[in-house]
Motif scaffolding. Structure first.
Motif, PDB file in Angstrom:
ATOM      1  N   TYR A  32       0.858  -1.179   0.000  1.00 26.58           N
ATOM      2  CA  TYR A  32       0.000   0.000   0.000  1.00 26.58           C
ATOM      3  C   TYR A  32       0.891   1.224   0.000  1.00 26.58           C
ATOM      4  O   TYR A  32       1.959   1.231   0.614  1.00 26.58           O
ATOM      5  CB  TYR A  32      -0.903   0.038   1.243  1.00 26.58           C
ATOM      6  N   LEU A  34       0.740   5.561   0.467  1.00 22.18           N
ATOM      7  CA  LEU A  34      -0.075   6.636   1.023  1.00 22.18           C
ATOM      8  C   LEU A  34       0.611   7.976   0.801  1.00 22.18           C
ATOM      9  O   LEU A  34       1.835   8.057   0.724  1.00 22.18           O
ATOM     10  CB  LEU A  34      -0.278   6.437   2.540  1.00 22.18           C
ATOM     11  N   TYR A  36       0.667  11.812   2.621  1.00 25.59           N
ATOM     12  CA  TYR A  36       0.321  12.615   3.770  1.00 25.59           C
ATOM     13  C   TYR A  36       0.658  14.063   3.459  1.00 25.59           C
ATOM     14  O   TYR A  36       1.601  14.368   2.727  1.00 25.59           O
ATOM     15  CB  TYR A  36       1.118  12.172   5.006  1.00 25.59           C
ATOM     16  N   PHE A  46      -3.404  12.235   6.798  1.00 27.83           N
ATOM     17  CA  PHE A  46      -3.601  11.341   5.661  1.00 27.83           C
ATOM     18  C   PHE A  46      -4.364  12.055   4.544  1.00 27.83           C
ATOM     19  O   PHE A  46      -5.336  12.770   4.800  1.00 27.83           O
ATOM     20  CB  PHE A  46      -4.367  10.104   6.120  1.00 27.83           C
ATOM     21  N   SER A  49      -4.624   7.166  -0.603  1.00 30.01           N
ATOM     22  CA  SER A  49      -3.797   5.966  -0.666  1.00 30.01           C
ATOM     23  C   SER A  49      -4.130   5.159  -1.913  1.00 30.01           C
ATOM     24  O   SER A  49      -5.119   5.424  -2.594  1.00 30.01           O
ATOM     25  CB  SER A  49      -4.007   5.100   0.575  1.00 30.01           C
ATOM     26  N   PHE A  89       4.301  14.133   2.054  1.00 32.04           N
ATOM     27  CA  PHE A  89       5.120  12.951   2.277  1.00 32.04           C
ATOM     28  C   PHE A  89       4.492  11.754   1.577  1.00 32.04           C
ATOM     29  O   PHE A  89       3.287  11.505   1.702  1.00 32.04           O
ATOM     30  CB  PHE A  89       5.226  12.631   3.769  1.00 32.04           C
ATOM     31  N   LYS A  93       3.663   0.972   2.792  1.00 29.33           N
ATOM     32  CA  LYS A  93       3.409   0.017   3.873  1.00 29.33           C
ATOM     33  C   LYS A  93       3.846  -1.376   3.448  1.00 29.33           C
ATOM     34  O   LYS A  93       3.622  -1.798   2.318  1.00 29.33           O
ATOM     35  CB  LYS A  93       1.930  -0.023   4.220  1.00 29.33           C
ATOM     36  N   LYS A  97      -0.988  -7.648   8.928  1.00 32.17           N
ATOM     37  CA  LYS A  97      -1.820  -6.782   9.761  1.00 32.17           C
ATOM     38  C   LYS A  97      -1.170  -6.450  11.090  1.00 32.17           C
ATOM     39  O   LYS A  97      -1.216  -5.338  11.573  1.00 32.17           O
ATOM     40  CB  LYS A  97      -3.167  -7.463   9.980  1.00 32.17           C
ATOM     41  N   ALA A  99       2.002  -6.512  11.846  1.00 33.42           N
ATOM     42  CA  ALA A  99       3.390  -6.055  11.788  1.00 33.42           C
ATOM     43  C   ALA A  99       3.545  -4.972  10.744  1.00 33.42           C
ATOM     44  O   ALA A  99       4.565  -4.883  10.084  1.00 33.42           O
ATOM     45  CB  ALA A  99       4.309  -7.223  11.464  1.00 33.42           C
ATOM     46  N   GLN A 100       2.532  -4.140  10.619  1.00 33.52           N
ATOM     47  CA  GLN A 100       2.603  -3.090   9.626  1.00 33.52           C
ATOM     48  C   GLN A 100       3.423  -1.923  10.127  1.00 33.52           C
ATOM     49  O   GLN A 100       3.370  -1.568  11.299  1.00 33.52           O
ATOM     50  CB  GLN A 100       1.191  -2.579   9.317  1.00 33.52           C
ATOM     51  N   LYS A 101       4.157  -1.332   9.247  1.00 33.42           N
ATOM     52  CA  LYS A 101       4.777  -0.049   9.547  1.00 33.42           C
ATOM     53  C   LYS A 101       4.859   0.743   8.258  1.00 33.42           C
ATOM     54  O   LYS A 101       4.898   0.175   7.172  1.00 33.42           O
ATOM     55  CB  LYS A 101       6.149  -0.213  10.173  1.00 33.42           C
ATOM     56  N   LEU A 102       4.843   2.066   8.393  1.00 36.80           N
ATOM     57  CA  LEU A 102       4.928   2.948   7.237  1.00 36.80           C
ATOM     58  C   LEU A 102       6.345   3.478   7.105  1.00 36.80           C
ATOM     59  O   LEU A 102       6.940   3.932   8.086  1.00 36.80           O
ATOM     60  CB  LEU A 102       3.964   4.134   7.379  1.00 36.80           C
ATOM     61  N   VAL A 103       6.867   3.421   5.876  1.00 34.19           N
ATOM     62  CA  VAL A 103       8.173   3.984   5.555  1.00 34.19           C
ATOM     63  C   VAL A 103       7.920   5.248   4.743  1.00 34.19           C
ATOM     64  O   VAL A 103       7.236   5.211   3.720  1.00 34.19           O
ATOM     65  CB  VAL A 103       9.018   2.984   4.743  1.00 34.19           C
ATOM     66  N   PHE A 104       8.476   6.354   5.207  1.00 33.26           N
ATOM     67  CA  PHE A 104       8.216   7.656   4.593  1.00 33.26           C
ATOM     68  C   PHE A 104       9.397   8.142   3.771  1.00 33.26           C
ATOM     69  O   PHE A 104      10.561   7.796   4.029  1.00 33.26           O
ATOM     70  CB  PHE A 104       7.928   8.700   5.672  1.00 33.26           C
ATOM     71  N   GLY A 105       9.069   8.996   2.799  1.00 30.66           N
ATOM     72  CA  GLY A 105      10.090   9.705   2.049  1.00 30.66           C
ATOM     73  C   GLY A 105      10.488  10.974   2.773  1.00 30.66           C
ATOM     74  O   GLY A 105      10.045  11.250   3.887  1.00 30.66           O
TER      75      GLY A 105
ATOM     76  N   PHE B  33       3.400   4.444  17.359  1.00 32.34           N
ATOM     77  CA  PHE B  33       4.633   4.637  16.611  1.00 32.34           C
ATOM     78  C   PHE B  33       5.315   5.934  17.056  1.00 32.34           C
ATOM     79  O   PHE B  33       4.651   6.943  17.294  1.00 32.34           O
ATOM     80  CB  PHE B  33       4.342   4.750  15.110  1.00 32.34           C
ATOM     81  N   TYR B  35       8.106   8.570  15.472  1.00 35.23           N
ATOM     82  CA  TYR B  35       8.859   8.987  14.293  1.00 35.23           C
ATOM     83  C   TYR B  35       9.667  10.237  14.633  1.00 35.23           C
ATOM     84  O   TYR B  35       9.316  11.006  15.515  1.00 35.23           O
ATOM     85  CB  TYR B  35       7.928   9.341  13.130  1.00 35.23           C
ATOM     86  N   LEU B  43      10.657  11.575   7.525  1.00 36.57           N
ATOM     87  CA  LEU B  43      10.094  10.937   8.706  1.00 36.57           C
ATOM     88  C   LEU B  43      10.711   9.550   8.881  1.00 36.57           C
ATOM     89  O   LEU B  43      10.466   8.648   8.093  1.00 36.57           O
ATOM     90  CB  LEU B  43       8.573  10.819   8.574  1.00 36.57           C
ATOM     91  N   LEU B  45      11.082   6.160  11.156  1.00 37.32           N
ATOM     92  CA  LEU B  45      10.465   5.379  12.218  1.00 37.32           C
ATOM     93  C   LEU B  45      11.524   4.984  13.244  1.00 37.32           C
ATOM     94  O   LEU B  45      12.542   4.403  12.894  1.00 37.32           O
ATOM     95  CB  LEU B  45       9.812   4.118  11.649  1.00 37.32           C
ATOM     96  N   TYR B  48       8.009   1.002  17.197  1.00 31.63           N
ATOM     97  CA  TYR B  48       6.576   0.916  17.328  1.00 31.63           C
ATOM     98  C   TYR B  48       6.161  -0.220  18.242  1.00 31.63           C
ATOM     99  O   TYR B  48       6.901  -1.199  18.415  1.00 31.63           O
ATOM    100  CB  TYR B  48       5.858   0.874  15.975  1.00 31.63           C
ATOM    101  N   ASN B  50       2.840  -2.782  19.549  1.00 26.59           N
ATOM    102  CA  ASN B  50       1.504  -3.346  19.381  1.00 26.59           C
ATOM    103  C   ASN B  50       1.060  -3.860  20.741  1.00 26.59           C
ATOM    104  O   ASN B  50       1.775  -4.650  21.370  1.00 26.59           O
ATOM    105  CB  ASN B  50       1.503  -4.507  18.371  1.00 26.59           C
ATOM    106  N   GLU B 104      -3.019   3.348   7.549  1.00 25.59           N
ATOM    107  CA  GLU B 104      -3.079   4.771   7.866  1.00 25.59           C
ATOM    108  C   GLU B 104      -2.808   5.027   9.336  1.00 25.59           C
ATOM    109  O   GLU B 104      -3.356   4.363  10.213  1.00 25.59           O
ATOM    110  CB  GLU B 104      -4.456   5.319   7.507  1.00 25.59           C
TER     111      GLU B 104
END
Lengths: 114, 116
Positions: A32, A34, A36, A46, A49, A89, A93, A97, A99-105, B33, B35, B43, B45, B48, B50, B104
């Motif tokens: 996925y 996204l 921002y 957000f 996406s 940004f 992802k 479910k 172990a999700q994390k978002l990696v950003f630019g 999380f 950041y 940004l 990370l 994080y 759970n 999200e």
């Protein structure tokens, strides 16, 4: 290693024209993507996406395009408005479910000129 | 509904001092999380959680950084001792694990840290 890259630190566009923000990624496991938006002194919010199984997603003035073969996505804003001036940004992802994390630019600062 | 709440909003400290940043996630969210925003890397990370358990702390830059989540409504990020290169904006974000979504995250307004 920067898995998500936004190579343009800034972009200036005239009001009413189209804004195109670009993002490249290296990890083919991302499922996925996204976008921002961030105003000064606020947290990112957000915007839109897209799933990796699609190539386009549209929401009002905002459209995101995904080119998996090129590992590239873009955000189109048309028509651009002064309120669109912000830092954008790109994020990706990966993971299941739990172990999700978002990696950003690094972000691109968009300025809309009246 | 209240969003993610972070404190302090601004912190100015001297090199060598301990810094503690705080976060209250959105009620009902069970994933949190931390950041850090820098000009060069955007940004990043840091860590994080759970269900209050740290899942991935590979982004924590050094042993000087530590994070805890003693309960579902509170988390801290501590830097000890702080250094000038730690100056950045630190964001906390949360989401619900039980809701199928795109990943999200909901962000707080950030804590701007300046280490002199």
């Amino acid at each position: 290693d920067q898995q998500v890259k936004q190579n343009s630190p800034s972009l200036s566009v005239q009001e009413g024209r189209i804004s195109i923000l670009n993002c490249d990624y290296t990890n083919s496991m991302f499922d996925y993507f996204l976008w921002y938006k961030k105003y000064p002194a606020e947290g990112p919010t957000f915007l839109i996406s897209i799933s990796s199984i699609k190539d386009k997603n549209e929401d009002g003035r905002f459209t995101v395009f995904l080119n998996k073969s090129a590992k590239h996505l873009s955000l189109h804003i048309v028509p651009s408005q002064p309120g669109d001036s912000a830092v954008y940004f790109c994020a990706a992802k990966k993971g299941s479910k739990g172990a999700q994390k978002l990696v950003f630019g690094q972000g691109t600062r968009l300025t809309i000129n009246p | 509904d209240a969003g993610v709440i972070q404190s302090p909003r601004h912190e100015v400290t001297e090199m060598g001092q301990e810094v503690t940043l705080r976060c209250k996630p959105i009620s009902g969210h069970n994933s949190l999380f931390w950041y850090r925003q820098t000009m060069m890397r955007g940004l990043e990370l840091l860590i994080y959680f759970n269900n209050n358990v740290p899942i991935d702390d590979s982004g924590m830059p050094e042993d000087r950084f530590s994070a805890k989540m003693p309960n579902a409504s509170f988390s801290t990020l501590k830097i000890q001792p702080s250094e000038p290169r730690d100056s950045a904006v630190y964001f906390c974000a949360s989401r619900s694990l039980t809701v199928a979504n795109t990943g999200e995250l909901f962000f707080g307004e950030g804590s701007r840290l300046t280490v002199l």
